[in-house]
Enzyme design. Structure first.
Site, PDB file in Angstrom:
ATOM      1  N   PRO A 267     -36.544   8.395 -34.665  1.00 37.04           N
ATOM      2  CA  PRO A 267     -37.645   9.352 -34.488  1.00 37.04           C
ATOM      3  C   PRO A 267     -37.924  10.085 -35.802  1.00 37.04           C
ATOM      4  O   PRO A 267     -37.100  10.862 -36.276  1.00 37.04           O
ATOM      5  CB  PRO A 267     -37.124  10.307 -33.407  1.00 37.04           C
ATOM      6  CG  PRO A 267     -35.640  10.189 -33.479  1.00 37.04           C
ATOM      7  CD  PRO A 267     -35.324   8.805 -33.942  1.00 37.04           C
ATOM      8  N   ASP A 443     -34.655  11.322 -40.027  1.00 40.69           N
ATOM      9  CA  ASP A 443     -34.309  10.840 -38.693  1.00 40.69           C
ATOM     10  C   ASP A 443     -33.888  12.042 -37.854  1.00 40.69           C
ATOM     11  O   ASP A 443     -32.848  12.657 -38.124  1.00 40.69           O
ATOM     12  CB  ASP A 443     -33.177   9.817 -38.814  1.00 40.69           C
ATOM     13  CG  ASP A 443     -32.832   9.156 -37.476  1.00 40.69           C
ATOM     14  OD1 ASP A 443     -33.202   9.702 -36.420  1.00 40.69           O
ATOM     15  OD2 ASP A 443     -32.173   8.093 -37.503  1.00 40.69           O
ATOM     16  N   HIS A 444     -34.692  12.357 -36.829  1.00 32.13           N
ATOM     17  CA  HIS A 444     -34.432  13.561 -36.045  1.00 32.13           C
ATOM     18  C   HIS A 444     -33.201  13.435 -35.155  1.00 32.13           C
ATOM     19  O   HIS A 444     -32.728  14.427 -34.583  1.00 32.13           O
ATOM     20  CB  HIS A 444     -35.649  13.902 -35.179  1.00 32.13           C
ATOM     21  CG  HIS A 444     -35.897  15.379 -35.035  1.00 32.13           C
ATOM     22  ND1 HIS A 444     -34.915  16.323 -35.242  1.00 32.13           N
ATOM     23  CD2 HIS A 444     -37.004  16.085 -34.707  1.00 32.13           C
ATOM     24  CE1 HIS A 444     -35.402  17.527 -35.030  1.00 32.13           C
ATOM     25  NE2 HIS A 444     -36.669  17.415 -34.712  1.00 32.13           N
ATOM     26  N   ARG A 445     -32.645  12.222 -35.021  1.00 31.07           N
ATOM     27  CA  ARG A 445     -31.384  12.089 -34.290  1.00 31.07           C
ATOM     28  C   ARG A 445     -30.242  12.701 -35.095  1.00 31.07           C
ATOM     29  O   ARG A 445     -29.270  13.220 -34.537  1.00 31.07           O
ATOM     30  CB  ARG A 445     -31.063  10.608 -34.033  1.00 31.07           C
ATOM     31  CG  ARG A 445     -32.056   9.878 -33.150  1.00 31.07           C
ATOM     32  CD  ARG A 445     -31.723   8.397 -33.085  1.00 31.07           C
ATOM     33  NE  ARG A 445     -31.728   7.774 -34.418  1.00 31.07           N
ATOM     34  CZ  ARG A 445     -31.390   6.505 -34.656  1.00 31.07           C
ATOM     35  NH1 ARG A 445     -30.994   5.741 -33.646  1.00 31.07           N
ATOM     36  NH2 ARG A 445     -31.432   6.022 -35.880  1.00 31.07           N
TER      37      ARG A 445
END
Length: 472
Positions: A267, A443-445
């Site tokens: 994401p 990467d929003h993870r």
């Protein structure tokens, strides 16, 4: 005895390669490790050395054909006692694949051993422990050719490029060109050394060859042995819209697959920040005027790269990897810095290993070497593997900001915009200042919005006040 050589695994799990051009033909006598052909993988153009000494019996693929790893490529008529067996080659290939920790990819041999096949992508296997010498490049009457360097290879997507490099004399080196251009020049009877003396120190294109050939009155190019004559053009009916269809292969195919995989796996979030880099630009001018630093090409991208390495030390989540299979977040305590480059073959991201250990001058030298290698089309698969964080320089196109896509496996990528002189609030007044916009995708993870913002602010602070680097 007839022995077949099958296309080896060229590294990174690549499953196929395209034959760019053959440098031998049936009936030719070849020696061990003589270059047979140039093949293009999804990552690089690789010279394919001969695993046998003998006579070429037949070619199993023509130029332009794609061959699967393990498929027959070429057959030799060799002496069965002196040539390596298929099992020997397979064992050697396995040993080479396990040698990933050697940055230059050498396959070592003990002193006194007989010569071994030079496996593709891993360098020569000398009879001594010394590093193999580079292949000699032809010269023009041993003269030094002074050429003016134009822009770096930046002709593709406007979000991945290297900056222009300054002029540099090249002594007796082979002109920079792609394998198809070299083949075209050979068909037209044109010496690329003479073309390079006119076009300067950049990659020679097919148009450069044609322009030079037309000027000296060279004959039209004959069709390549593996090419069928081009069909005559057919006029399009009025009102019909023309189309050009290009096969999806090579670097373009690999890039498309990687970008789709990244976009639909990680994401993405992108944050922007405009920075007053006047102090950085003044520092660069001072360093360029220093005679002791004339050998080091220090520009804005060099300073940004150094600032990124320092900021990653304070924000390690942007230098981490999401390991889905292991269910772990892998935090890297080193920076393998990728520099996105748009070349004639497409997008590549060569890596500067352990970039956090480099000084400003060391970073300048590493970027200069990376630029030269990418421009010449000689970036190897090993130099493209890995990477923990990347930078893409969109400023060379005059672009201010963008939303770069993460290279697969990385948690951050920074887009560097153009430096522009604009009105800006400075010490309570409006003044003309030099501004740059930074765009970081993450990467929003792995990275929360606050962490991404802190990283971008740290980079910005170092560019606004370069002296702050002393505090890191």
């Amino acid at each position: 005895m007839i022995s077949e050589f099958r296309l080896p695994d060229l590294g990174e799990g690549l499953t196929e390669a395209e034959v760019v051009q053959w440098l031998v033909q049936p009936g030719d006598t070849v020696t061990l490790n003589q270059t047979l052909a140039e093949v293009e993988t999804a990552k690089a153009v690789v010279e394919l050395p001969s695993p046998y000494a003998g006579t070429v019996a037949s070619l199993h693929a023509g130029a332009g054909e794609t061959v699967a790893v393990g498929a027959p490529l070429i057959a030799f008529d060799v002496d069965g006692e002196d040539s390596p067996s298929g099992d020997d080659l397979a064992a050697a290939a396995g040993a080479a694949s396990a040698a990933d920790d050697r940055a230059d990819g050498e396959v070592k041999a003990d002193a006194g051993e007989k010569a071994q096949p030079n496996l593709v992508g891993y360098g020569a296997a000398p009879s001594s422990g010394a590093r193999p010498a580079r292949r000699a490049r032809r010269s023009v009457a041993a003269a030094t050719i002074d050429v003016t360097t134009e822009a770096a290879v930046n002709a593709a997507a406007p979000h991945d490029a290297l900056p222009p490099a300054a002029a540099e004399p090249i002594v007796g080196e082979r002109p920079r060109s792609t394998p198809p251009v070299r083949a075209h020049a050979k068909r037209r009877g044109v010496d690329l050394v003479l073309v390079a003396a006119e076009v300067g120190d950049r990659v020679i294109t097919r148009a450069d060859v044609d322009a030079y050939a037309d000027r000296i009155g060279a004959a039209p190019a004959a069709p390549a042995p593996d090419e069928a004559p081009a069909p005559a053009s057919v006029p399009q009916p009025r009102g019909e819209r023309a189309q050009t269809r290009t096969p999806i292969k090579g670097v373009r195919k690999h890039t498309a697959q990687a970008m789709v995989r990244s976009a639909f796996t990680a994401p993405h979030v992108t944050t922007f920040h405009t920075v007053d880099v006047t102090a950085t630009m003044e520092l660069i001018e001072q360093l360029r005027a220093d005679r002791s630093l004339t050998e080091h090409r220090i520009g804005p991208l060099v300073v940004v790269a150094r600032a990124v390495c320092l900021a990653l030390g304070r924000n390690p989540s942007l230098n981490a990897t999401w390991d889905e299979d292991a269910g772990e977040i892998v935090e890297n305590h080193f920076v393998d810095l990728g520099i996105a480059a748009a070349t004639e073959r497409g997008l590549i991201v060569p890596i500067i290993r352990d970039a956090e250990r480099l000084s400003l001058t060391g970073m300048a030298d590493a970027l200069g070497e990376l630029t030269q290698t990418a421009r010449s089309g000689k970036t190897s698969p090993a130099e493209l593997a890995g990477g923990t964080f990347s930078i893409t320089n969109i400023g060379v196109f005059g672009i201010d900001a963008g939303t770069p896509i993460l290279p697969p496996g990385q948690s951050g990528i920074l887009a560097v915009g153009a430096v522009r002189r604009q009105p800006w609030e400075y010490k309570g007044e409006i003044a003309l200042r030099q501004l740059m916009t930074l765009s970081v995708s993450f990467d929003h993870r792995l990275v929360d919005g606050a962490e991404g913002a802190r990283f971008l602010k740290d980079v910005a602070d170092l560019l606004e006040q370069p002296g702050r680097a002393m505090l890191f």
